[in-house]
Design a protein around this motif. Sequence first.
Motif, PDB file in Angstrom:
ATOM      1  N   LYS A  41       0.789  -1.359   0.191  1.00 13.01           N
ATOM      2  CA  LYS A  41      -0.034   0.203  -0.272  1.00 13.01           C
ATOM      3  C   LYS A  41       0.995   1.417   0.051  1.00 13.01           C
ATOM      4  O   LYS A  41       0.304   2.311   0.575  1.00 13.01           O
ATOM      5  CB  LYS A  41      -1.009   0.100   1.149  1.00 13.01           C
ATOM      6  CG  LYS A  41      -1.926  -0.987   0.961  1.00 13.01           C
ATOM      7  CD  LYS A  41      -3.197  -0.987   2.070  1.00 13.01           C
ATOM      8  CE  LYS A  41      -4.254  -2.229   2.289  1.00 13.01           C
ATOM      9  NZ  LYS A  41      -5.317  -1.932   3.044  1.00 13.01           N
ATOM     10  N   LYS A  42       2.026   1.039  -0.556  1.00 13.87           N
ATOM     11  CA  LYS A  42       2.893   2.287  -0.621  1.00 13.87           C
ATOM     12  C   LYS A  42       2.582   2.940  -1.948  1.00 13.87           C
ATOM     13  O   LYS A  42       2.460   2.341  -3.109  1.00 13.87           O
ATOM     14  CB  LYS A  42       4.197   2.144  -0.298  1.00 13.87           C
ATOM     15  CG  LYS A  42       4.638   1.537   0.810  1.00 13.87           C
ATOM     16  CD  LYS A  42       4.611   2.741   2.042  1.00 13.87           C
ATOM     17  CE  LYS A  42       5.224   2.207   3.196  1.00 13.87           C
ATOM     18  NZ  LYS A  42       4.937   1.060   3.782  1.00 13.87           N
ATOM     19  N   LEU A  43       2.958   4.129  -2.300  1.00 16.10           N
ATOM     20  CA  LEU A  43       2.766   4.849  -3.622  1.00 16.10           C
ATOM     21  C   LEU A  43       4.188   5.160  -4.385  1.00 16.10           C
ATOM     22  O   LEU A  43       4.974   5.581  -3.917  1.00 16.10           O
ATOM     23  CB  LEU A  43       2.159   6.235  -3.670  1.00 16.10           C
ATOM     24  CG  LEU A  43       0.621   6.277  -2.929  1.00 16.10           C
ATOM     25  CD1 LEU A  43       0.438   7.623  -2.559  1.00 16.10           C
ATOM     26  CD2 LEU A  43      -0.178   5.632  -3.578  1.00 16.10           C
ATOM     27  N   GLU A  44       4.001   4.315  -5.629  1.00 19.12           N
ATOM     28  CA  GLU A  44       5.351   4.215  -6.497  1.00 19.12           C
ATOM     29  C   GLU A  44       5.044   4.813  -7.648  1.00 19.12           C
ATOM     30  O   GLU A  44       4.019   4.765  -8.293  1.00 19.12           O
ATOM     31  CB  GLU A  44       5.765   2.922  -6.648  1.00 19.12           C
ATOM     32  CG  GLU A  44       6.916   2.765  -7.300  1.00 19.12           C
ATOM     33  CD  GLU A  44       7.308   1.204  -7.566  1.00 19.12           C
ATOM     34  OE1 GLU A  44       8.603   0.958  -8.223  1.00 19.12           O
ATOM     35  OE2 GLU A  44       6.520   0.146  -7.303  1.00 19.12           O
ATOM     36  N   PRO A  45       5.895   5.724  -8.182  1.00 20.42           N
ATOM     37  CA  PRO A  45       5.817   6.158  -9.445  1.00 20.42           C
ATOM     38  C   PRO A  45       6.049   5.208 -10.393  1.00 20.42           C
ATOM     39  O   PRO A  45       6.825   4.702 -10.596  1.00 20.42           O
ATOM     40  CB  PRO A  45       6.751   7.540  -9.659  1.00 20.42           C
ATOM     41  CG  PRO A  45       7.999   7.097  -8.589  1.00 20.42           C
ATOM     42  CD  PRO A  45       7.363   6.273  -7.673  1.00 20.42           C
ATOM     43  N   THR A  46       5.248   5.466 -11.874  1.00 17.80           N
ATOM     44  CA  THR A  46       5.333   4.630 -12.862  1.00 17.80           C
ATOM     45  C   THR A  46       6.353   5.457 -13.794  1.00 17.80           C
ATOM     46  O   THR A  46       6.762   6.507 -13.526  1.00 17.80           O
ATOM     47  CB  THR A  46       4.258   4.393 -13.641  1.00 17.80           C
ATOM     48  OG1 THR A  46       3.639   5.869 -14.061  1.00 17.80           O
ATOM     49  CG2 THR A  46       2.761   3.888 -12.734  1.00 17.80           C
ATOM     50  N   PRO A  47       7.155   4.600 -14.746  1.00 23.00           N
ATOM     51  CA  PRO A  47       7.839   5.388 -15.824  1.00 23.00           C
ATOM     52  C   PRO A  47       7.308   6.711 -16.476  1.00 23.00           C
ATOM     53  O   PRO A  47       7.833   7.693 -16.589  1.00 23.00           O
ATOM     54  CB  PRO A  47       8.357   4.459 -16.752  1.00 23.00           C
ATOM     55  CG  PRO A  47       8.065   3.042 -15.823  1.00 23.00           C
ATOM     56  CD  PRO A  47       6.889   3.362 -15.067  1.00 23.00           C
ATOM     57  N   THR A  48       5.939   6.382 -16.637  1.00 24.96           N
ATOM     58  CA  THR A  48       5.101   7.608 -17.295  1.00 24.96           C
ATOM     59  C   THR A  48       5.012   8.917 -16.329  1.00 24.96           C
ATOM     60  O   THR A  48       5.251   9.766 -16.653  1.00 24.96           O
ATOM     61  CB  THR A  48       3.626   7.066 -17.402  1.00 24.96           C
ATOM     62  OG1 THR A  48       3.705   5.962 -18.488  1.00 24.96           O
ATOM     63  CG2 THR A  48       2.974   8.202 -18.210  1.00 24.96           C
ATOM     64  N   GLY A  49       4.758   8.519 -15.013  1.00 26.26           N
ATOM     65  CA  GLY A  49       4.848   9.571 -14.025  1.00 26.26           C
ATOM     66  C   GLY A  49       5.999  10.250 -13.756  1.00 26.26           C
ATOM     67  O   GLY A  49       5.963  11.568 -13.820  1.00 26.26           O
ATOM     68  N   GLU A  50       6.988   9.510 -13.888  1.00 23.51           N
ATOM     69  CA  GLU A  50       8.297  10.113 -14.045  1.00 23.51           C
ATOM     70  C   GLU A  50       8.795  11.097 -15.291  1.00 23.51           C
ATOM     71  O   GLU A  50       9.342  12.001 -14.904  1.00 23.51           O
ATOM     72  CB  GLU A  50       9.343   8.914 -13.937  1.00 23.51           C
ATOM     73  CG  GLU A  50       9.416   8.191 -12.568  1.00 23.51           C
ATOM     74  CD  GLU A  50      10.629   7.426 -11.900  1.00 23.51           C
ATOM     75  OE1 GLU A  50      11.603   7.970 -11.844  1.00 23.51           O
ATOM     76  OE2 GLU A  50      10.405   6.361 -11.538  1.00 23.51           O
ATOM     77  N   ILE A  51       8.612  10.490 -16.358  1.00 18.74           N
ATOM     78  CA  ILE A  51       8.706  11.282 -17.441  1.00 18.74           C
ATOM     79  C   ILE A  51       8.115  12.698 -17.365  1.00 18.74           C
ATOM     80  O   ILE A  51       8.547  13.563 -18.029  1.00 18.74           O
ATOM     81  CB  ILE A  51       8.723  10.581 -18.859  1.00 18.74           C
ATOM     82  CG1 ILE A  51       9.502  11.124 -19.789  1.00 18.74           C
ATOM     83  CG2 ILE A  51       7.250  10.075 -19.218  1.00 18.74           C
ATOM     84  CD1 ILE A  51      10.994  11.159 -19.767  1.00 18.74           C
ATOM     85  N   VAL A  52       6.736  12.376 -17.183  1.00 18.71           N
ATOM     86  CA  VAL A  52       6.036  13.641 -17.018  1.00 18.71           C
ATOM     87  C   VAL A  52       6.327  14.638 -16.088  1.00 18.71           C
ATOM     88  O   VAL A  52       6.523  15.854 -16.290  1.00 18.71           O
ATOM     89  CB  VAL A  52       4.405  13.259 -16.799  1.00 18.71           C
ATOM     90  CG1 VAL A  52       3.570  14.556 -16.448  1.00 18.71           C
ATOM     91  CG2 VAL A  52       3.705  12.675 -18.056  1.00 18.71           C
ATOM     92  N   ASN A  53       6.713  14.082 -14.715  1.00 17.24           N
ATOM     93  CA  ASN A  53       7.307  15.012 -13.865  1.00 17.24           C
ATOM     94  C   ASN A  53       8.718  15.495 -14.570  1.00 17.24           C
ATOM     95  O   ASN A  53       8.893  16.928 -14.191  1.00 17.24           O
ATOM     96  CB  ASN A  53       7.653  14.108 -12.713  1.00 17.24           C
ATOM     97  CG  ASN A  53       8.355  14.973 -11.576  1.00 17.24           C
ATOM     98  OD1 ASN A  53       7.739  15.970 -11.032  1.00 17.24           O
ATOM     99  ND2 ASN A  53       9.879  14.947 -11.161  1.00 17.24           N
ATOM    100  N   THR A  54       9.597  14.792 -14.998  1.00 14.66           N
ATOM    101  CA  THR A  54      10.824  15.306 -15.752  1.00 14.66           C
ATOM    102  C   THR A  54      10.448  16.776 -16.609  1.00 14.66           C
ATOM    103  O   THR A  54      11.151  17.480 -16.564  1.00 14.66           O
ATOM    104  CB  THR A  54      11.527  14.450 -16.373  1.00 14.66           C
ATOM    105  OG1 THR A  54      11.914  13.418 -15.295  1.00 14.66           O
ATOM    106  CG2 THR A  54      12.798  14.966 -17.025  1.00 14.66           C
ATOM    107  N   PHE A  55       9.594  16.313 -17.315  1.00 18.23           N
ATOM    108  CA  PHE A  55       9.341  17.380 -18.447  1.00 18.23           C
ATOM    109  C   PHE A  55       8.720  18.497 -17.884  1.00 18.23           C
ATOM    110  O   PHE A  55       9.135  19.654 -18.188  1.00 18.23           O
ATOM    111  CB  PHE A  55       8.006  16.824 -19.498  1.00 18.23           C
ATOM    112  CG  PHE A  55       7.516  17.612 -20.456  1.00 18.23           C
ATOM    113  CD1 PHE A  55       8.374  17.947 -21.707  1.00 18.23           C
ATOM    114  CD2 PHE A  55       6.421  18.611 -20.248  1.00 18.23           C
ATOM    115  CE1 PHE A  55       7.697  18.794 -22.805  1.00 18.23           C
ATOM    116  CE2 PHE A  55       5.965  19.494 -21.130  1.00 18.23           C
ATOM    117  CZ  PHE A  55       6.739  19.645 -22.409  1.00 18.23           C
ATOM    118  N   LEU A  56       7.537  18.381 -16.969  1.00 15.75           N
ATOM    119  CA  LEU A  56       7.325  19.809 -16.131  1.00 15.75           C
ATOM    120  C   LEU A  56       8.415  20.445 -15.467  1.00 15.75           C
ATOM    121  O   LEU A  56       8.460  21.770 -15.336  1.00 15.75           O
ATOM    122  CB  LEU A  56       6.137  19.278 -15.193  1.00 15.75           C
ATOM    123  CG  LEU A  56       4.792  18.474 -16.040  1.00 15.75           C
ATOM    124  CD1 LEU A  56       3.947  18.565 -15.023  1.00 15.75           C
ATOM    125  CD2 LEU A  56       4.205  19.746 -16.884  1.00 15.75           C
ATOM    126  N   ALA A  57       9.026  19.595 -14.779  1.00 17.15           N
ATOM    127  CA  ALA A  57      10.198  20.192 -14.089  1.00 17.15           C
ATOM    128  C   ALA A  57      11.270  20.854 -14.956  1.00 17.15           C
ATOM    129  O   ALA A  57      11.843  22.044 -14.302  1.00 17.15           O
ATOM    130  CB  ALA A  57      11.027  19.273 -13.005  1.00 17.15           C
TER     131      ALA A  57
END
Length: 799
Positions: free
Chosen positions: A504-520
């Motif tokens: 029940k822990k929250l883990e980023p998916t590769p998609t979440g990580e690439i979107v975060n990188t783009f926005l950052a």
Amino acid sequence: MKNLVIVESPAKAKTISKFLGSDYVVMASMGHVRDLPKSKLGFDPADNFKPKYLVSTDKKKVISDLKKQISKDTTIYLAADEDREGEAIAWHLIPALKIENNPIKRIVFHEITKDAIMKALENPRDVDQHLVDAQQARRILDRAVGYELSPLLWKKVRYGLSAGRVQSVAVKIIVDRENEIREFKPEEYWKIKSEFIDPELKSELAKENGSNVKVTNEAQARVIEASLKQGSFVLNDIEEKDSKRNPAAPFTTSTLQQEASRKLGYSVKQTMIIAQQLYEGNVGNIPGHTGGLITYMRTDSLNLSKVATSAAKEVIEAQYGKEYSLDKPRAYKSKAKGAQEAHEAIRPVNLALKPSEIKDHVDNSQYKLYSLIWKRTLATQMAPAKIANTTYKIKAGKSEEFEFQTKGQRIIFPGFMKAYTEGSDNPESALDSTEKILPTIKVGTVLNLNKLDLEQLFTKPPARYTEASLVKKLESEGIGRPSTYAPTISTIQQREYVVKTEDKKLEPTPTGEIVNTFLADHFSDIVNLGFTAKIEEEFDDIAEGKIAWEQVMHEFYGGFKKTIEEKEETVNKEDYLQVREIGTDPKSGKPMSARVGRFGPFVQIGTKDDEEKPQFVAIPDHLNMDTITMEEALFLFTLPRVVGHTAEGEEIKANIGRFGPYLQVKTKYYSLKTDDPYTVEEDRALVVIKEIDEAKAKATIKNFEKEKIQVLIGQYGPYIKQGRKNFKIPKGKVAEDLTLEECEEIIAKDPKSKTAAKKAPAKKAPAKKPAAKKTTAKKTTTKKAPAKKTTAKKSTPKT
């Protein structure tokens, strides 16, 4: 009808109608009735951000039904929830129902009891435009971010992605934590523990020559061990200290979500659904009680009314005794940014109603959450606990240079702990409320050593966020408000930017990580915690009438829009392809790479420029595209594999496709729910095929095999299936009597069938041009994604 009361939900309408006479009709708006159009920006930046609201398609019947109850003399009571969202719902009802000329009264209440409802009717007010404007600003600013930023993500990263203001910050927090975990370098340390007998006692090394000691390697531990073996262990001091402990504050939305997660294992969304039921009185029939069981569940206030503290005092004295109550009510001050102090904390509406009295009349989940709220509220008004803390200090070592310590505690007076103790997010920390009684030993006693343990340990990385601890983080940073926590956490999981692990822990998916990188990289403000918190404070200022909502939009939108236009020209899509070269395929000599496609991470052999089409296979959940080895990647390409043969001699193949692992026999496919396609054997495969065939046979009414049309029985009754599409059987048609021609006619007339699309009037074609544009983008951005053989869907689990 003389009086019409409009609330948000049917459950609330049903409860409130019990308190009002025949002069009142209570109906539900089912939430918002108007919103910005889905397919357009929905507001005009050139006209001071003027929004264009439309009655939602699914609310047209609701509006029609409400209008039937309204004449020119009807008094309308707008009784939506007591927060910004509720205020906006009330405000939207006026133009939607065209009741501007009717007597309109806005009523609010924070609990659904007869007294509260009658008091609200006696004290109506006008709709608070400042609260409406604060909600309007949030809605329009969020639409600006989503509508303008998502198409840019489609072009520069991948089709189908989306961005949201608060959601993107939540994803960033989770990605940042994941990066901390990856970069974490464990540090070695040692614990030296001793066990004594006659009497039994355990202790741990704490100091060396009066200073705290940290043992970092085995050599150091062995030196200490050698010294300890040359000396004695003597109890040379007993330190005793009394302390007081006060109870945790009453529940707010966020602390209720956290505690329900720790103690009951509920998700944030689950907690809010159950709390809504308790608030609305959407529970069983409780003898002697009518109405809601708790106060309004979206609040960041820690206030308790005088009525509540007085009731708590009575219950405490009756249940536990006078010594457990307080002379003066205990008050709490909220630390949350922008907290609505005028509201109340979450509490039972009637503290005299004990959990045991409702247990047999409500759902188990409702009982558990009510019990949690009841105990916590009671504890806030109970006397402090008195704890006696004892520390035994033991001298040891050749020169008595080491000090071991044993800590114990005894509860002198339990106070509030008699009713409730707060849980902890740290699984390794024991509850401080547990008593640990030490044996009676006199100072100067030489202790009899039974065992000396040297334990090697390593520091652990920070833990991933749970839903509850993420809410705590968002609140502490001033991001979001009580009504936004649950939807934010649901959204980032629905978008598959974040997944919930088995624990029940929250883990980023590769998609979440690439979107975060783009926005950052390009929209740092959007994922900046401080900037997002500042926007929330501005919404608070709008709600208080300090600034105009249009001003906030002007300050944000101009620069944001300019950045969007700049990035359209300057961002290189190649920078966000998420490709990692693994090596060269030994068979073909072609490059092998790990990539992220539309359906998740996969391995590719070859490139799009090769004469032969590249080979694809998904990366399973237990492997990572950043660390997958050549050996692991090559093993993935052993699919499809022949598992065995059917009784008729037909090959059974195992493979993984877009929708997960499956078996194939000629043109028939059988989903593998629990079996591994890499290891499943013939015997097991035959069992799976038999079970699925039998289940399909039971569900099949008719099968027109040549035309690939079936009449089946599903969860909701009979339906027609052609390929992957399902079609509803019209009323009056009997499934068992349907002919092939009738099935084809039903399919042809269905709006989603290709036949129906061909027959659509030509004049509707222009309206589809914007959609065509999206389709083009989809083709451009997904041509590298795996085809039928791809199993990438599996790597973004929806468990």
